[in-house]
Design a protein around this motif. Structure first.
Motif, PDB file in Angstrom:
ATOM      1  N   ASP A  47      37.735 135.487  46.208  1.00 31.61           N
ATOM      2  CA  ASP A  47      38.505 134.148  45.869  1.00 31.61           C
ATOM      3  C   ASP A  47      37.559 133.297  45.998  1.00 31.61           C
ATOM      4  OD1 ASP A  47      40.546 132.631  45.188  1.00 31.61           O
ATOM      5  OD2 ASP A  47      42.053 133.551  46.470  1.00 31.61           O
ATOM      6  N   PHE A  48      37.972 131.804  45.451  1.00 30.19           N
ATOM      7  CA  PHE A  48      36.963 130.739  45.545  1.00 30.19           C
ATOM      8  C   PHE A  48      37.913 129.638  45.635  1.00 30.19           C
ATOM      9  CE2 PHE A  48      34.529 127.123  44.191  1.00 30.19           C
ATOM     10  CZ  PHE A  48      33.280 127.519  44.073  1.00 30.19           C
ATOM     11  N   LEU A  49      37.748 128.865  46.926  1.00 25.82           N
ATOM     12  CA  LEU A  49      38.494 127.598  47.282  1.00 25.82           C
ATOM     13  C   LEU A  49      37.328 126.486  47.438  1.00 25.82           C
ATOM     14  CD1 LEU A  49      40.688 129.044  50.097  1.00 25.82           C
ATOM     15  CD2 LEU A  49      41.575 128.315  47.667  1.00 25.82           C
ATOM     16  N   ALA A  50      37.705 125.448  47.033  1.00 26.06           N
ATOM     17  CA  ALA A  50      37.224 124.018  47.178  1.00 26.06           C
ATOM     18  C   ALA A  50      37.675 123.129  48.296  1.00 26.06           C
ATOM     19  CB  ALA A  50      37.129 123.220  45.707  1.00 26.06           C
ATOM     20  N   LYS A  51      36.538 122.629  48.890  1.00 27.37           N
ATOM     21  CA  LYS A  51      36.902 121.628  50.008  1.00 27.37           C
ATOM     22  C   LYS A  51      37.511 120.201  49.158  1.00 27.37           C
ATOM     23  CE  LYS A  51      33.426 123.405  52.967  1.00 27.37           C
ATOM     24  NZ  LYS A  51      32.209 122.964  53.573  1.00 27.37           N
ATOM     25  N   PRO A  52      38.404 119.548  49.840  1.00 28.91           N
ATOM     26  CA  PRO A  52      39.041 119.953  51.041  1.00 28.91           C
ATOM     27  C   PRO A  52      40.030 121.080  50.678  1.00 28.91           C
ATOM     28  CG  PRO A  52      40.026 118.088  50.222  1.00 28.91           C
ATOM     29  CD  PRO A  52      38.784 118.266  49.369  1.00 28.91           C
ATOM     30  N   VAL A  53      40.366 121.998  51.893  1.00 34.47           N
ATOM     31  CA  VAL A  53      41.237 123.001  51.730  1.00 34.47           C
ATOM     32  C   VAL A  53      42.561 122.749  52.214  1.00 34.47           C
ATOM     33  CG1 VAL A  53      41.572 125.438  52.223  1.00 34.47           C
ATOM     34  CG2 VAL A  53      39.187 124.597  51.731  1.00 34.47           C
ATOM     35  N   ASN A  54      43.759 123.056  51.486  1.00 30.91           N
ATOM     36  CA  ASN A  54      45.114 122.879  51.915  1.00 30.91           C
ATOM     37  C   ASN A  54      45.317 124.204  53.016  1.00 30.91           C
ATOM     38  OD1 ASN A  54      47.839 123.700  51.675  1.00 30.91           O
ATOM     39  ND2 ASN A  54      47.953 121.631  50.765  1.00 30.91           N
ATOM     40  N   LEU A  55      45.552 123.835  54.202  1.00 33.52           N
ATOM     41  CA  LEU A  55      45.494 124.890  55.137  1.00 33.52           C
ATOM     42  C   LEU A  55      46.827 125.796  54.761  1.00 33.52           C
ATOM     43  CD1 LEU A  55      45.100 123.066  58.518  1.00 33.52           C
ATOM     44  CD2 LEU A  55      43.587 124.229  56.881  1.00 33.52           C
ATOM     45  N   ALA A  56      47.779 125.461  54.068  1.00 25.11           N
ATOM     46  CA  ALA A  56      48.835 126.432  53.824  1.00 25.11           C
ATOM     47  C   ALA A  56      48.600 127.204  52.565  1.00 25.11           C
ATOM     48  CB  ALA A  56      50.287 125.400  53.297  1.00 25.11           C
ATOM     49  N   GLU A  57      47.719 126.571  51.658  1.00 25.34           N
ATOM     50  CA  GLU A  57      47.261 127.554  50.723  1.00 25.34           C
ATOM     51  C   GLU A  57      46.279 128.616  51.153  1.00 25.34           C
ATOM     52  OE1 GLU A  57      44.608 127.421  46.485  1.00 25.34           O
ATOM     53  OE2 GLU A  57      45.219 125.443  47.687  1.00 25.34           O
ATOM     54  N   LEU A  58      45.345 128.163  52.285  1.00 21.83           N
ATOM     55  CA  LEU A  58      44.521 128.724  52.837  1.00 21.83           C
ATOM     56  C   LEU A  58      45.096 130.173  53.366  1.00 21.83           C
ATOM     57  CD1 LEU A  58      41.462 129.625  53.372  1.00 21.83           C
ATOM     58  CD2 LEU A  58      41.977 128.118  55.547  1.00 21.83           C
ATOM     59  N   GLN A  59      46.247 129.740  54.176  1.00 27.98           N
ATOM     60  CA  GLN A  59      46.790 131.053  54.936  1.00 27.98           C
ATOM     61  C   GLN A  59      47.509 131.779  53.845  1.00 27.98           C
ATOM     62  OE1 GLN A  59      50.201 129.623  57.041  1.00 27.98           O
ATOM     63  NE2 GLN A  59      50.666 131.335  58.195  1.00 27.98           N
ATOM     64  N   LEU A  60      47.930 131.437  53.074  1.00 27.82           N
ATOM     65  CA  LEU A  60      48.668 132.365  51.730  1.00 27.82           C
ATOM     66  C   LEU A  60      47.735 133.223  51.171  1.00 27.82           C
ATOM     67  CD1 LEU A  60      51.433 129.923  50.309  1.00 27.82           C
ATOM     68  CD2 LEU A  60      51.848 132.073  51.593  1.00 27.82           C
ATOM     69  N   ARG A  61      46.436 132.676  50.852  1.00 30.57           N
ATOM     70  CA  ARG A  61      45.442 133.313  50.037  1.00 30.57           C
ATOM     71  C   ARG A  61      44.898 134.389  51.131  1.00 30.57           C
ATOM     72  NH1 ARG A  61      43.941 131.724  45.156  1.00 30.57           N
ATOM     73  NH2 ARG A  61      44.534 129.552  44.389  1.00 30.57           N
ATOM     74  N   VAL A  62      44.775 133.944  52.442  1.00 30.83           N
ATOM     75  CA  VAL A  62      43.926 134.893  53.416  1.00 30.83           C
ATOM     76  C   VAL A  62      45.198 136.263  53.627  1.00 30.83           C
ATOM     77  CG1 VAL A  62      43.501 135.304  55.769  1.00 30.83           C
ATOM     78  CG2 VAL A  62      42.619 133.537  54.400  1.00 30.83           C
ATOM     79  N   GLN A  63      46.422 135.803  54.012  1.00 33.55           N
ATOM     80  CA  GLN A  63      47.363 136.952  53.722  1.00 33.55           C
ATOM     81  C   GLN A  63      47.312 137.805  52.409  1.00 33.55           C
ATOM     82  OE1 GLN A  63      51.359 134.728  54.255  1.00 33.55           O
ATOM     83  NE2 GLN A  63      51.021 134.411  56.446  1.00 33.55           N
ATOM     84  N   SER A  64      47.333 137.142  51.319  1.00 25.30           N
ATOM     85  CA  SER A  64      46.994 138.308  50.354  1.00 25.30           C
ATOM     86  C   SER A  64      45.740 138.992  50.413  1.00 25.30           C
ATOM     87  CB  SER A  64      46.794 137.492  48.928  1.00 25.30           C
ATOM     88  OG  SER A  64      46.832 138.214  47.953  1.00 25.30           O
ATOM     89  N   GLN A  65      44.623 138.603  50.873  1.00 21.50           N
ATOM     90  CA  GLN A  65      43.502 139.355  50.824  1.00 21.50           C
ATOM     91  C   GLN A  65      43.766 140.492  52.022  1.00 21.50           C
ATOM     92  OE1 GLN A  65      41.007 139.340  48.957  1.00 21.50           O
ATOM     93  NE2 GLN A  65      41.623 137.764  47.535  1.00 21.50           N
ATOM     94  N   VAL A  66      44.372 140.054  53.019  1.00 26.11           N
ATOM     95  CA  VAL A  66      44.415 141.066  54.178  1.00 26.11           C
ATOM     96  C   VAL A  66      45.344 141.986  53.757  1.00 26.11           C
ATOM     97  CG1 VAL A  66      45.631 141.329  56.504  1.00 26.11           C
ATOM     98  CG2 VAL A  66      44.101 139.518  56.041  1.00 26.11           C
ATOM     99  N   ARG A  67      46.516 142.024  52.892  1.00 24.01           N
ATOM    100  CA  ARG A  67      47.180 142.879  52.545  1.00 24.01           C
ATOM    101  C   ARG A  67      46.567 143.787  51.742  1.00 24.01           C
ATOM    102  NH1 ARG A  67      51.007 138.626  51.899  1.00 24.01           N
ATOM    103  NH2 ARG A  67      50.521 138.777  49.630  1.00 24.01           N
ATOM    104  N   LEU A  68      45.745 143.209  50.708  1.00 22.66           N
ATOM    105  CA  LEU A  68      44.864 144.056  49.771  1.00 22.66           C
ATOM    106  C   LEU A  68      43.906 144.820  50.823  1.00 22.66           C
ATOM    107  CD1 LEU A  68      43.935 144.466  46.698  1.00 22.66           C
ATOM    108  CD2 LEU A  68      42.245 142.829  47.049  1.00 22.66           C
ATOM    109  N   HIS A  69      43.195 144.293  51.617  1.00 20.21           N
ATOM    110  CA  HIS A  69      42.174 145.061  52.281  1.00 20.21           C
ATOM    111  C   HIS A  69      42.943 146.451  53.099  1.00 20.21           C
ATOM    112  CE1 HIS A  69      38.901 146.151  54.825  1.00 20.21           C
ATOM    113  NE2 HIS A  69      39.676 145.818  55.768  1.00 20.21           N
TER     114      HIS A  69
END
Length: 224
Positions: free
Chosen positions: A20-42
């Motif tokens: 994934d690719f996120l640009a600063k400043p990062v929205n924390l809610a979006e960061l959490q959802l994207r990390v959850q998606s990556q954790v499920r995939l992993h």
């Protein structure tokens, strides 16, 4: 996660293999959802790899060739062309539609690997595609869904990710980035499909006699 947010930087980062690719400043809610998606995939990939080792399956072959089926659901003809042309040039088979009703029917028929969908369609909200093919078909194969829209609204983006969209990209988007993001989803799909096919084959081998092909005692016990 970087302060460099040009289309070339995004395309380069994803094309190199970033998930994934996120640009600063990062929205924390979006960061959490994207990390959850990556954790499920992993976790899914780790489980498939674990099963493969138990069953002594060969290592999965890496196929980087740009092939696969992509569906573009976009009502604006100019934007539809901008999305389709670079994907076809990269080697993908691409189908398209301009409204929600025909898009749902065409996606169900074509069974694409990746769907690019706009949110604002003439006959409804494009997020219905996420609900239809992600939430209403739990446990079944569904395409990767990338939302590509001019509505760069944080709440709308978060809602799409909550519903199960695999990616969310705001227009304008460069052809390089389109191809890179689709390629990233294709790599995930191929890895999962290869592992699932091998596991299914191994399960069949476990229930049959290698010499005669007749079902064995293990199959009998399970069937009874």
């Amino acid at each position: 996660v970087t302060g460099f947010d040009g289309p070339e930087e995004r395309a380069h980062g994803i094309d190199c293999g970033a998930d994934d690719f996120l640009a600063k400043p990062v929205n924390l809610a979006e960061l959490q959802l994207r990390v959850q998606s990556q954790v499920r995939l992993h976790r899914l990939q780790r489980e498939l790899s674990h099963r493969g080792r138990i069953l002594q399956l060969p290592e999965l072959a890496s196929d980087a060739s740009p092939s696969g089926r992509v569906f573009v659901l976009e009502d604006d003809l100019e934007w539809r062309t901008l999305l389709i042309e670079p994907l076809r040039a990269a080697g993908y088979t691409v189908e398209s539609a301009g409204d929600l009703r025909s898009g749902i029917a065409a996606i169900a028929r074509a069974e694409p690997d990746v769907v690019l969908v706009d949110l604002r369609l003439p006959d409804g909200d494009g997020s219905e595609i996420i609900r239809r093919f992600r939430q209403l078909n739990p446990g079944r194969h569904t395409p990767a869904i990338i939302v590509v829209t001019a509505l760069d609204d944080e709440e709308q983006k978060l809602e799409c990710l909550r519903l199960g969209a695999d990616d969310f990209v705001a227009k304008p988007i460069s052809p390089l980035e389109v191809v890179a993001r689709v390629g990233s989803q294709m790599r995930r799909i191929r890895a999962s499909a290869q592992a699932a096919d091998q596991a299914e084959k191994a399960l069949g081998d476990a229930y049959t006699d290698a010499l005669t092909g007749v079902y064995n005692r293990r199959y009998l016990d399970e069937d009874l």
